[in-house]
Write a protein that holds these residues in place. Structure first.
Motif, PDB file in Angstrom:
ATOM      1  N   ILE A 112      -7.439  14.606   1.851  1.00 23.53           N
ATOM      2  CA  ILE A 112      -6.451  13.336   2.272  1.00 23.53           C
ATOM      3  C   ILE A 112      -5.581  13.420   3.463  1.00 23.53           C
ATOM      4  CG2 ILE A 112      -5.830  13.308  -0.296  1.00 23.53           C
ATOM      5  CD1 ILE A 112      -3.235  14.341   0.033  1.00 23.53           C
ATOM      6  N   GLY A 113      -5.851  14.378   4.317  1.00 20.22           N
ATOM      7  CA  GLY A 113      -5.179  14.619   5.953  1.00 20.22           C
ATOM      8  C   GLY A 113      -4.252  15.620   5.870  1.00 20.22           C
ATOM      9  N   ARG A 114      -3.469  15.628   6.952  1.00 21.66           N
ATOM     10  CA  ARG A 114      -2.657  16.605   7.440  1.00 21.66           C
ATOM     11  C   ARG A 114      -1.392  16.664   7.343  1.00 21.66           C
ATOM     12  NH1 ARG A 114      -4.316  21.354   7.245  1.00 21.66           N
ATOM     13  NH2 ARG A 114      -2.843  21.971   8.510  1.00 21.66           N
ATOM     14  N   GLY A 115      -0.879  15.298   6.841  1.00 16.73           N
ATOM     15  CA  GLY A 115       0.634  15.008   6.881  1.00 16.73           C
ATOM     16  C   GLY A 115       1.370  15.974   6.031  1.00 16.73           C
ATOM     17  N   PRO A 116       2.664  15.873   5.888  1.00 15.83           N
ATOM     18  CA  PRO A 116       3.838  16.453   5.101  1.00 15.83           C
ATOM     19  C   PRO A 116       3.417  16.152   3.399  1.00 15.83           C
ATOM     20  CG  PRO A 116       4.980  14.720   6.156  1.00 15.83           C
ATOM     21  CD  PRO A 116       3.486  14.766   6.623  1.00 15.83           C
ATOM     22  N   LEU A 117       3.470  17.135   2.706  1.00 17.20           N
ATOM     23  CA  LEU A 117       3.404  16.917   1.271  1.00 17.20           C
ATOM     24  C   LEU A 117       4.427  17.297   0.356  1.00 17.20           C
ATOM     25  CD1 LEU A 117      -0.110  19.047   1.007  1.00 17.20           C
ATOM     26  CD2 LEU A 117       0.137  16.190   1.289  1.00 17.20           C
ATOM     27  N   VAL A 118       4.653  16.507  -0.640  1.00 16.22           N
ATOM     28  CA  VAL A 118       5.609  16.630  -1.666  1.00 16.22           C
ATOM     29  C   VAL A 118       5.051  17.245  -3.020  1.00 16.22           C
ATOM     30  CG1 VAL A 118       7.688  16.011  -3.028  1.00 16.22           C
ATOM     31  CG2 VAL A 118       7.329  15.416  -0.655  1.00 16.22           C
ATOM     32  N   GLY A 146       6.128  20.304   2.085  1.00 10.69           N
ATOM     33  CA  GLY A 146       7.825  20.192   2.602  1.00 10.69           C
ATOM     34  C   GLY A 146       8.474  20.163   1.734  1.00 10.69           C
ATOM     35  N   ALA A 147       8.197  20.081   0.269  1.00 15.35           N
ATOM     36  CA  ALA A 147       9.228  20.218  -0.830  1.00 15.35           C
ATOM     37  C   ALA A 147       8.290  20.329  -2.100  1.00 15.35           C
ATOM     38  CB  ALA A 147      10.212  18.798  -0.844  1.00 15.35           C
ATOM     39  N   CYS A 215      10.665  25.936   1.661  1.00 18.53           N
ATOM     40  CA  CYS A 215      11.006  24.512   1.493  1.00 18.53           C
ATOM     41  C   CYS A 215      11.864  24.381   0.297  1.00 18.53           C
ATOM     42  CB  CYS A 215       9.814  23.508   1.270  1.00 18.53           C
ATOM     43  SG  CYS A 215       8.884  23.853  -0.272  1.00 18.53           S
ATOM     44  N   PRO A 216      12.649  23.280   0.396  1.00 19.73           N
ATOM     45  CA  PRO A 216      13.439  22.987  -0.981  1.00 19.73           C
ATOM     46  C   PRO A 216      12.674  22.949  -2.039  1.00 19.73           C
ATOM     47  CG  PRO A 216      14.032  21.350   0.960  1.00 19.73           C
ATOM     48  CD  PRO A 216      12.520  21.970   1.261  1.00 19.73           C
ATOM     49  N   VAL A 217      13.219  23.271  -3.295  1.00 19.32           N
ATOM     50  CA  VAL A 217      12.599  23.197  -4.648  1.00 19.32           C
ATOM     51  C   VAL A 217      13.514  22.676  -5.717  1.00 19.32           C
ATOM     52  CG1 VAL A 217      11.268  24.610  -6.450  1.00 19.32           C
ATOM     53  CG2 VAL A 217      10.988  25.216  -4.216  1.00 19.32           C
ATOM     54  N   THR A 218      13.145  21.630  -6.343  1.00 17.58           N
ATOM     55  CA  THR A 218      13.831  21.172  -7.479  1.00 17.58           C
ATOM     56  C   THR A 218      13.185  21.636  -8.886  1.00 17.58           C
ATOM     57  OG1 THR A 218      15.250  19.665  -6.303  1.00 17.58           O
ATOM     58  CG2 THR A 218      15.038  19.348  -8.611  1.00 17.58           C
ATOM     59  N   VAL A 274      11.832  14.022  -1.079  1.00 16.08           N
ATOM     60  CA  VAL A 274      10.771  13.086  -0.027  1.00 16.08           C
ATOM     61  C   VAL A 274      11.561  13.023   1.178  1.00 16.08           C
ATOM     62  CG1 VAL A 274       9.638  11.107   0.381  1.00 16.08           C
ATOM     63  CG2 VAL A 274       9.413  12.091  -1.948  1.00 16.08           C
ATOM     64  N   ARG A 275      12.733  12.833   1.284  1.00 16.87           N
ATOM     65  CA  ARG A 275      13.593  12.702   2.462  1.00 16.87           C
ATOM     66  C   ARG A 275      13.463  13.894   3.245  1.00 16.87           C
ATOM     67  NH1 ARG A 275      17.061   8.746  -0.386  1.00 16.87           N
ATOM     68  NH2 ARG A 275      18.460  10.349  -1.022  1.00 16.87           N
ATOM     69  N   ALA A 276      13.600  15.148   2.354  1.00 22.62           N
ATOM     70  CA  ALA A 276      13.626  16.404   3.144  1.00 22.62           C
ATOM     71  C   ALA A 276      12.303  16.809   3.850  1.00 22.62           C
ATOM     72  CB  ALA A 276      13.845  17.585   2.234  1.00 22.62           C
ATOM     73  N   ALA A 277      11.069  16.276   3.170  1.00 26.43           N
ATOM     74  CA  ALA A 277       9.692  16.240   3.674  1.00 26.43           C
ATOM     75  C   ALA A 277       9.386  15.356   4.713  1.00 26.43           C
ATOM     76  CB  ALA A 277       8.890  16.069   2.597  1.00 26.43           C
TER      77      ALA A 277
END
Length: 281
Positions: A112-118, A146-147, A215-218, A274-277
């Motif tokens: 799916i490509g190289r962008g940031p992932l949540v 990223g999260a 990365c942040p984890v919830t 998502v905002r963090a990522a």
């Protein structure tokens, strides 16, 4: 890990999802993995939310569909897949293991490509997500995650949750037959646990040391969950050294976390992640 792409079905729906299939593995181990992908219409660098479902679940479940609507509403990318032996994917369920399913998820992430992932991992899907992070270099996903949002997480469930509950007779059965059938609370069909799943689980443990997600984890965990006790989530938190770790306990929440109030909590938590990522993009 070997993979190649078969032609996508190009079946776009109202949320602009495209269905595709990806061949993973070689020779007798080759299996076709079904996935669905929505790309952001406005920004190529927008984060992609990745749904990683649980044991014997599929990508058409309530939470997966809810997250598609969330992604479409805010114009984020969204990807979901079925592991081999699940849903629309090929392969035999009883050939499945944590390592094998992690390999399939990694192959789709490459596609799916190289962008940031949540990563949003539900139950066993949280183990897959943590396995991707713990072995990021091996699976080629370094610096992309990223999260993480983990729902009723069940990392290392074969070793920590399943085996301790088995009777001596059940242990003998799985050793002798290579598989165990157990009644399911979620299906008329019994759950199947194979000896290879358990053995491979030991090779893919994540709670045997610190898990530096970077990365942040919830984590969202129901306290009325009959399958994953909330103490298991507390144990997971102890293994996460990153400072941005949030644990939300839902006092009357069960394992599904699919009630309207649960879905609302999930999307509120996901919005922050998502905002963090997005800062990575």
């Amino acid at each position: 890990m070997a993979s190649n792409v078969t032609s996508p079905e190009h079946a776009a729906d109202a949320a602009n999802e495209i269905a595709g299939r990806l061949a993973v593995g070689e020779g007798a181990a080759m299996r076709e993995i079904a996935y669905r992908l929505r790309r952001s219409g406005a920004r190529a660098s927008a984060p992609t939310i990745v749904w990683l479902g649980g044991y014997r679940s599929d990508m058409r479940g309530t939470k997966a569909e809810h997250l598609l609507a969330f992604a479409a509403r805010h114009d984020y990318g969204y990807c979901r897949l079925d592991y081999s032996g699940h849903g629309e994917s090929g392969g035999d369920f009883e050939d499945g293991t944590i390592g094998r399913w992690t390999e399939e998820a990694a192959a789709v992430l490459h596609e799916i490509g190289r962008g940031p992932l949540v990563l949003v991992g539900s139950s066993m899907g949280a183990w897959i997500a943590l396995n991707l992070v713990r072995r990021a270099e091996r699976f080629g996903v370094e610096e992309r995650i990223g999260a993480m949002l983990l729902l009723a997480p069940a990392p290392d469930f074969t070793e920590r949750l399943l085996l301790p509950k088995l009777s001596a007779e059940q242990r003998k059965e799985i050793e002798a037959n290579g598989r165990l059938l157990a009644p399911s609370d979620y299906s008329d069909e019994p759950d199947v646990y194979t000896l290879s799943l358990i053995d491979d689980g030991r090779a893919n443990l994540v709670l045997d040391g610190l898990i530096d997600t970077k990365c942040p984890v919830t984590i969202i965990q129901g306290m009325a969950d009959p399958d994953v006790p909330y103490e298991h989530a507390l144990t997971l938190v102890e293994h996460l050294p990153h400072h941005a770790v949030i644990l939300s306990l839902v006092r009357d929440g069960d394992h599904r976390l699919s009630r309207p109030q649960d879905l609302d909590l999930i999307t509120r938590s996901l919005s922050e992640l998502v905002r963090a990522a997005d800062d990575m993009g």
